[in-house]
Design an enzyme around this catalytic site. Structure first.
Site, PDB file in Angstrom:
ATOM      1  N   TYR A   1      -2.342  -0.077  10.417  1.00 24.68           N
ATOM      2  CA  TYR A   1      -2.375  -0.496   9.009  1.00 24.68           C
ATOM      3  C   TYR A   1      -1.063  -0.146   8.312  1.00 24.68           C
ATOM      4  O   TYR A   1      -0.477  -0.971   7.611  1.00 24.68           O
ATOM      5  CB  TYR A   1      -3.549   0.163   8.292  1.00 24.68           C
ATOM      6  CG  TYR A   1      -3.671  -0.242   6.846  1.00 24.68           C
ATOM      7  CD1 TYR A   1      -4.032  -1.540   6.499  1.00 24.68           C
ATOM      8  CD2 TYR A   1      -3.418   0.668   5.818  1.00 24.68           C
ATOM      9  CE1 TYR A   1      -4.146  -1.918   5.168  1.00 24.68           C
ATOM     10  CE2 TYR A   1      -3.530   0.299   4.494  1.00 24.68           C
ATOM     11  CZ  TYR A   1      -3.891  -1.002   4.172  1.00 24.68           C
ATOM     12  OH  TYR A   1      -3.984  -1.383   2.853  1.00 24.68           O
TER      13      TYR A   1
ATOM     14  N   SER B   1       0.845  -1.193   0.000  1.00 16.37           N
ATOM     15  CA  SER B   1       0.000   0.000   0.000  1.00 16.37           C
ATOM     16  C   SER B   1       0.876   1.236   0.000  1.00 16.37           C
ATOM     17  O   SER B   1       2.013   1.210   0.478  1.00 16.37           O
ATOM     18  CB  SER B   1      -0.892   0.013   1.246  1.00 16.37           C
ATOM     19  OG  SER B   1      -1.599   1.233   1.358  1.00 16.37           O
TER      20      SER B   1
END
Length: 263
Positions: A156, A143
């Site tokens: 995250y 990501s």
């Protein structure tokens, strides 16, 4: 490596980006194995893959956070399919919340799914690739949050920084065996990921047209299966921002905490 009759294993393949990767690979003639916890949904993905490829496809239930589930998956693949040529580690989830409000149980679950389970499965597939063929391709969906952290993404981002570090070292280890390792670093994608990450829906609304189309990204990822690259970064302007984040930390903090902070 052409994809015709190549075995492509995709985790988190029940919907969203994972399902789109399965469809794009099937269109290229690949034999697709889709895995996820939701057996009814991966069954539908399997059927569509078979229609697109004209070949057998497979749907195996998998909880990537459970090592016994991974072992069972590997046994099924060995007995029913054969050696995996390409692994796509797509399974993962996020929760966007202030760190001080986080439930610690979610820390553990997110690392089990996004990092530890991914590593266990990757090790098993890499061993198989080394023993059976000494070539292959491992694609890890990381990501932009693993390059440029922002508020409410503490846990995250930590998992995705881990995925990037793991992938970069693994790439060097497997290079002599002609096994490629690619990381995919997308910004926000229009998928059900945000049903859990941001139940309010405000984040996606704030981003407007900057949200990535999963079908387009899937096509780019599948193209890299035939022509491996080190990284895929989308959208381009966030890649530029991530470079600023590394080269000019003060500017990076301004971007991540200001312009790109829509949570």
């Amino acid at each position: 490596m052409e994809l015709e009759n190549k075995v492509v294993l995709v985790t988190g393949g029940s919907a969203g980006l994972g399902a789109e990767i399965c469809y794009a690979a099937a269109k290229k003639g690949a034999i697709v194995i889709t895995c996820a916890r939701r057996i009814n949904l991966i069954g539908q993905v399997k059927e569509r893959c078979e229609a697109l490829s004209g070949k057998a496809a497979y749907a195996f239930q998998l909880d990537v956070a459970d090592p016994t589930s991974i072992s069972a998956l590997m046994e099924k693949i060995k007995n029913e399919v054969g050696a995996v040529d390409i692994l796509v580690n797509n399974a993962g989830f996020g929760i966007f919340e202030n760190f001080v409000d986080f439930d610690s149980a979610d820390f553990y679950r997110m690392f089990e799914v996004n990092v530890l389970g991914m590593m266990v499965l990757t090790q098993q597939i890499a061993i198989q690739m080394l023993e059976d063929k000494r070539y292959g391709h491992i694609i890890n969906i990381a990501s932009m949050a693993g390059k440029m952290a922002s508020p409410k993404s503490t846990v995250y981002s930590a998992t995705k920084f881990a995925v990037l570090g793991f992938s970069n070292a693994l790439r060097l280890e497997l290079k002599p065996a002609n096994i490629k390792v690619t990381t995919v670093n997308p910004g926000p994608i229009a998928t059900e990921f945000f049903d859990k990450a941001d139940p309010s829906g405000n984040y996606l609304k704030a981003l407007g047209n900057h949200v990535i189309d999963p079908e387009k990204l899937a096509k780019t990822i599948v193209k890299s299966m035939s022509h491996p690259v080190r990284e895929i970064n989308r959208p381009g302007y966030m890649e530029v921002a991530a470079r600023f984040y590394s080269l000019f930390p003060a500017v990076g903090d301004f971007l991540a905490g200001g312009i790109f902070n829509k949570k």
